[in-house]
Enzyme design. Structure first.
Site, short mmCIF file in Angstrom:
data_model
loop_
_atom_site.label_atom_id
_atom_site.label_comp_id
_atom_site.label_asym_id
_atom_site.label_seq_id
_atom_site.Cartn_x
_atom_site.Cartn_y
_atom_site.Cartn_z
N LYS A 77 30.08 -26.67 -66.30
CA LYS A 77 30.89 -27.35 -65.29
C LYS A 77 30.75 -28.86 -65.45
O LYS A 77 29.65 -29.36 -65.69
CB LYS A 77 30.45 -26.90 -63.90
CG LYS A 77 31.36 -27.41 -62.76
CD LYS A 77 30.93 -26.82 -61.43
CE LYS A 77 31.82 -27.30 -60.28
NZ LYS A 77 31.42 -26.71 -58.98
N SER A 152 34.87 -24.64 -56.21
CA SER A 152 35.26 -25.69 -57.13
C SER A 152 34.99 -25.35 -58.60
O SER A 152 35.48 -26.05 -59.49
CB SER A 152 34.49 -26.97 -56.76
OG SER A 152 33.09 -26.80 -56.92
N SER A 176 31.17 -22.21 -54.13
CA SER A 176 31.92 -22.66 -55.31
C SER A 176 31.61 -21.92 -56.59
O SER A 176 32.28 -22.14 -57.60
CB SER A 176 31.71 -24.16 -55.52
OG SER A 176 32.30 -24.89 -54.49
#
Length: 483
Positions: A77, A152, A176
């Site tokens: 990420k 996210s 997330s």
């Protein structure tokens, strides 16, 4: 060999036997990325040269069964610092930022021999639940490109779901990791707060953020968590606890486990398809030997307001550093120092980030802090106590991950509060600092995945993995992948 239907352990065995190589795996990963990325957009940046160089070094070193991640291509990420690879947090503010050191979790993965292929797309500064707020454009759900992949950590979820890589790292502040895992039909673990170091992770809300693994299977997830977990002197919130052998104990079964199912997890707002799928999965856990009871979990109504007050307040504090002076985006036409601050932040941050910064700054202003932030902290304590009372009598808590399967792009564009409310079932885990896992449980009428959430007591990820693996053996949702 085609590796997209293989587990990490199976790939390791193939590498040890000389049936494939890390170079071959990385080349196939990039071929898969090249074929699918124009539609999926799971990555912000790729690191092909670095990945191939690391793969060649891995092949030269040789393989053993006690290093299962060596030579395995993974995604990271884009809010986790990677030495020499751009780390943008999906924001214009950090568009050109290239770190000169690795986050602790990256150091651990590299030490284990994992190969980083690139940085995955996400909601800007991890603020969002659909990956639509990224400055670089949205990621699409591999199951249906008209639908969001969640957020996210949407890019980290989509790249695993689409078979571009075998595993990825995400971060979970209010769901997330778990929500995008549910939306894309993979396994996502949010560990106990303090189980995994946060050093080198771009902060959103420091008391809530936690890095975790996203994989296709429970076993792969256990291998990843075992690798990245552990105490870190550089992180004052890191727990000084030994890391259990997650990858060795997950098959031990759940005979005699006591499982709580809160009524509130199936309340208003949770659609009927989700209820049916999750209830069926809960019955399968019962068939595997668990004792299942329906219980009450008080204070659920306060989770969303408490979370958004605390998260926004901490974000307001953490993001003060992006001022156009030290690093990050700087406006070019500023006429004064104040003008530089205003223009740099106005142009560098997206709308959702600015919305949360405004909310957070308001809640911690001197005239408001007692009424909002301090009150939210008190209610957070009550939420923790509610979980502690349940775990005095139960081993696990289960329920849906999200009120529904994935929704279409733009569906909540004009109503951000509707998106916030969709976090109802995930934010309590972060507020309490508990571990929680999402795994596929079934599908809705549109063929989109629906996940079940398994929540454990503090630092008891082992029990979560045991339950998840038991369910994985009798529920075939994990065996299905997008075309």
């Amino acid at each position: 060999m085609t590796y997209f239907d293989k587990s990490i352990r199976e790939l390791n065995q193939a590498l040890v036997a000389g049936e494939t190589s890390a170079v071959a795996l990385v080349e196939e990963a990039f071929a898969r990325i090249e074929a699918t990325e124009p539609e999926i957009h799971a990555f912000i940046s790729l690191a092909k040269d670095q990945a191939l160089e690391a793969a060649k070094a891995s092949d030269d070193k040789g393989y053993s069964t006690d290093r299962p991640l060596q030579g395995i291509p993974i995604g990271i990420k884009d809010n986790i610092l990677t030495d020499g690879i751009a780390t943008t947090a999906a924001s214009r503010m950090l568009e050109d930022f290239v770190p000169f050191f690795d986050a602790t979790v990256i150091e651990k993965l590299k030490a284990a021999g994992a190969i980083i292929v690139g940085k995955t797309n996400m909601d800007e500064f991890a603020m969002g639940a659909s990956s639509e707020t990224s400055y670089f454009g949205p990621t699409k759900n591999p199951w249906n490109h008209d639908y969001v992949p969640g957020g996210s950590s949407g890019g980290s979820a989509a790249t695993v779901s689409a078979g571009q890589v075998f595993a990825s790292l995400g971060s979970d502040t209010g769901g997330s990791i778990r929500q995008p895992a549910s939306f894309t039909g993979i396994v996502g673990m949010k560990p106990t707060y303090g189980r995994v170091s946060r050093w080198g992770v771009i902060s959103f809300a420091s008391s809530l953020d936690q890095v975790g693994p996203m994989t296709r299977s429970v076993e792969d997830n256990a291998i990843m968590l075992e690798t990245i977990a552990g105490h870190d002197d550089k992180d004052s919130t890191s727990a000084e606890l030994d890391v259990p052998a997650f990858s060795q104990t997950y098959k031990q079964g759940i005979e005699g486990f006591k499982v709580a199912v809160p009524r509130e997890f199936f309340g208003p707002g949770v659609d009927e398809e989700t209820k049916t799928v999750v209830e069926t999965a809960i019955k399968q856990l019962e068939e595997q030997g668990a004792q299942v009871d329906t219980v009450d979990l008080p204070n659920m109504a306060y989770n969303i307001p408490v979370y958004y007050v605390i998260a926004s307040a901490e974000a307001s504090s953490n993001l003060q550093r992006y001022d156009g002076i030290r690093y990050g985006y700087r406006a070019e036409d500023a006429e004064s120092l104040e003008d530089l601050y205003i223009k740099s932040r106005s142009e560098g941050f997206g709308m959702e980030v600015k919305r949360r910064l405004m909310t957070g700054t308001f809640s911690i202003a001197s005239e408001n802090i007692d009424d909002y932030f301090m009150q939210a902290g008190k209610v957070r304590t009550l939420i923790k106590e509610g979980f502690k009372e349940l775990f005095a009598n139960y081993d696990l808590i289960v329920g849906p991950v999200a009120p529904s399967a994935a929704y279409k792009f733009g569906e909540n564009e004009k109503d951000p509060v509707a998106t916030y409310q969709a976090d109802l079932l995930t934010v309590p885990v972060n507020l309490a600092g508990l571990p929680g896992l999402s795994m596929p449980a079934g599908f809705d009428q549109n063929g989109l995945p629906i996940g079940i959430q398994i929540i454990g007591n503090y630092f008891d990820e082992e029990s979560i993995y045991r339950a998840a693996y038991s369910l994985e053996q009798v529920n075939d949702a994990s065996q299905k992948h997008p075309e």
